[in-house]
Write an enzyme that holds these catalytic residues in place. Structure first.
Site, PDB file in Angstrom:
ATOM      1  N   ARG A  69       0.826  -1.342   0.031  1.00 43.86           N
ATOM      2  CA  ARG A  69      -0.077   0.016  -0.060  1.00 43.86           C
ATOM      3  C   ARG A  69       0.779   1.337  -0.183  1.00 43.86           C
ATOM      4  O   ARG A  69       0.307   2.318  -0.203  1.00 43.86           O
ATOM      5  CB  ARG A  69      -0.921  -0.076   1.158  1.00 43.86           C
ATOM      6  CG  ARG A  69      -1.982  -1.215   0.887  1.00 43.86           C
ATOM      7  CD  ARG A  69      -2.939  -1.003   2.237  1.00 43.86           C
ATOM      8  NE  ARG A  69      -3.793   0.145   2.224  1.00 43.86           N
ATOM      9  CZ  ARG A  69      -4.345   0.457   3.298  1.00 43.86           C
ATOM     10  NH1 ARG A  69      -4.545  -0.107   4.500  1.00 43.86           N
ATOM     11  NH2 ARG A  69      -5.050   1.541   3.121  1.00 43.86           N
ATOM     12  N   CYS A  70       2.024   1.119   0.008  1.00 41.44           N
ATOM     13  CA  CYS A  70       3.171   2.354   0.318  1.00 41.44           C
ATOM     14  C   CYS A  70       3.702   2.604  -1.165  1.00 41.44           C
ATOM     15  O   CYS A  70       4.372   1.671  -1.735  1.00 41.44           O
ATOM     16  CB  CYS A  70       4.233   1.875   1.165  1.00 41.44           C
ATOM     17  SG  CYS A  70       5.299   3.142   1.077  1.00 41.44           S
ATOM     18  N   SER A  71       3.572   3.910  -1.540  1.00 40.72           N
ATOM     19  CA  SER A  71       4.049   4.071  -2.866  1.00 40.72           C
ATOM     20  C   SER A  71       5.543   4.009  -3.065  1.00 40.72           C
ATOM     21  O   SER A  71       6.130   3.408  -4.307  1.00 40.72           O
ATOM     22  CB  SER A  71       3.737   5.519  -3.224  1.00 40.72           C
ATOM     23  OG  SER A  71       4.124   6.562  -2.520  1.00 40.72           O
TER      24      SER A  71
END
Length: 114
Positions: free
Chosen positions: A10-12
């Site tokens: 979920r972390c860019s």
């Protein structure tokens, strides 16, 4: 090349680091650290190998940081215990290759270990 990424899909920044590894021709072992957090010893070793201080590897803006009564003055042991118990507090992503360990913030920080 052997490689691992401590990944949060979920972390860019984590997705960018994974893409950089793949663009460099490496399919890393993906460790979803929120589901499978490192031990205190593993985490301490990663942080040390990346040349960071413990506080530099903590997400101090997470609500849990304040809820747990932590501060920038907390001991390394307190911070490590909190990160293992609450893995969302671990700054991400850590990338490990045969050439070393880096926190991929910014993503280019891993260029010298690819």
């Amino acid at each position: 090349m052997n490689a691992k990424i401590y990944h949060n899909p979920r972390c860019s920044k984590s997705r960018q680091a994974l893409a950089a590894l793949r663009d460099a021709g490496t399919e890393p072992e993906i460790i979803k650290y929120l589901d499978n957090p490192p031990t205190k010893e593993e985490l301490s070793s990663l942080i040390d190998a990346a040349g960071l201080r413990i506080i530099d590897a903590v997400r101090t803006k997470e609500a849990e940081f304040k809820e747990l009564g932590l501060s920038k003055d907390s001991s390394d042991d307190e911070l490590l215990d909190a990160m293992v118990s609450h893995p969302r507090l671990i700054e991400r992503p850590f990338v490990v290759t045969d050439k070393g360990v880096r926190m991929a913030r910014p993503t280019e920080a891993i260029d010298d270990i690819l």
